[in-house]
Design an enzyme around this catalytic site. Structure first.
Site, mmCIF file in Angstrom:
data_model
loop_
_atom_site.group_PDB
_atom_site.id
_atom_site.type_symbol
_atom_site.label_atom_id
_atom_site.label_comp_id
_atom_site.label_asym_id
_atom_site.label_seq_id
_atom_site.Cartn_x
_atom_site.Cartn_y
_atom_site.Cartn_z
ATOM 1 N N THR A 196 0.708 -1.424 0.066
ATOM 2 C CA THR A 196 0.077 -0.095 -0.224
ATOM 3 C C THR A 196 0.636 1.039 0.461
ATOM 4 O O THR A 196 1.856 1.225 0.291
ATOM 5 C CB THR A 196 -0.937 0.134 1.435
ATOM 6 N N ASP A 229 -6.488 -1.445 7.249
ATOM 7 C CA ASP A 229 -7.055 -2.709 7.877
ATOM 8 C C ASP A 229 -8.006 -3.505 6.858
ATOM 9 O O ASP A 229 -9.098 -3.638 6.481
ATOM 10 C CB ASP A 229 -7.660 -3.111 9.395
ATOM 11 N N SER A 268 -15.119 3.255 10.705
ATOM 12 C CA SER A 268 -14.865 3.692 9.714
ATOM 13 C C SER A 268 -15.389 2.683 8.747
ATOM 14 O O SER A 268 -15.520 3.236 7.703
ATOM 15 C CB SER A 268 -13.628 4.675 9.288
#
Length: 282
Positions: A196, A229, A268
């Protein structure tokens, strides 16, 4: 699709501050919130909200924080039948400072998470497995060794692991810092390796060669806690559903970006409909 996640369960104490403290600095004017967290719990709920059925294996303390830490997992119908209660250690806690741009600093007191032992694991783990490194490494390696199907290893936080674990992983997910820590060892097993890149998106390699890349959508970041995550849960769901690599990266980058627009880790995490609608709209 039924996924097993072996991982941490925490209660996050999040201080939203004017800026992140430098060494020795006290920052005032913050506001405090409490949210369920822990990489294992976050990734379990992320995958569940994105369409998988998830069983979480972990450990909490025999305290009031355990109820808070598992509240959203229960509400999201994650299977918690393999989550044990430890009478000798508290529920794990993460102390998180967040600045107005969404950048954060995190300190974790593992508590009961560090008492998840290989003895708590089943002899065989059927179906796909997701693990991270917020549990004892020997427990993570035992879980991977007992897996019979697809294995995703999120090498976070970075820590020494065996070559056998790296070779067994079908999917490794790291950020840029973790990728630098492991170096070329990431590519020794022949599985997919996804790195990422924050606002720049993510890239997928196989056998050391790039196979796909996707940018991240532009969003107004509020809190990056949980975004990684969300990405892990999403990339696993996408690949297990048979999405092509680039489409899987787009799906996962979108899930992570949406998570960054909201405060807290588990609060979230987006649903499947939210991710799909965001991709369609852009």
């Amino acid at each position: 699709m039924r996924i097993t996640v072996v991982g941490s369960i925490n209660l996050d104490f999040v201080a939203s501050a004017p800026h992140l403290p430098r060494p020795g600095e006290t920052v005032t004017g913050a506001t405090l919130a409490r949210h369920p967290g822990g990489k294992g719990a976050n990734q379990a709920l992320a995958a569940q909200r994105l369409g998988a059925k998830v069983c979480l294996i972990g450990r909490v303390g025999d305290d009031a924080m355990a109820d808070e830490a598992t509240a959203l997992l229960e509400a999201g119908r994650v299977d918690l039948s393999e989550v044990d209660t430890d009478r000798d250690a508290p529920t794990g806690v993460a102390l998180i400072a967040v600045d107005p741009s969404g950048e954060n600093q995190i300190v974790v007191a593992a508590g009961a998470n560090h008492r998840v032992t290989p003895e708590q694991l089943p002899a065989r783990i059927e179906g796909p497995l997701i693990v991270q490194l917020e549990l004892p490494v020997e427990t993570v390696e035992a879980a991977v060794g007992r897996a019979t199907d697809f294995v995703c290893v999120n090498l976070a936080p970075a820590a020494p692991v065996s070559d056998q674990l790296l070779r067994r992983a079908d999917l490794i997910v790291v950020n840029e810092t973790e990728a630098a820590f492991y170096g070329e060892a990431l590519h020794q097993g022949g599985g997919r390796v996804v790195t990422t890149l924050g606002p720049q998106g993510a890239v997928m390699h196989r056998n050391g060669g790039e196979v796909a890349r996707a940018g991240a959508p532009t969003v107004l970041a509020v809190d990056a806690t949980g975004a990684g995550d969300a990405f892990v849960g999403a990339i696993c769901v996408a690949l297990l559903e048979g999405m092509e690599p680039e489409a899987a990266l787009v799906f996962a980058c979108t899930a992570g970006a949406i998570a960054a627009t909201r405060p807290g880790a588990q609060p979230s995490l987006p649903t499947r409909d939210e991710v799909t609608l965001f991709i369609t709209a852009t």
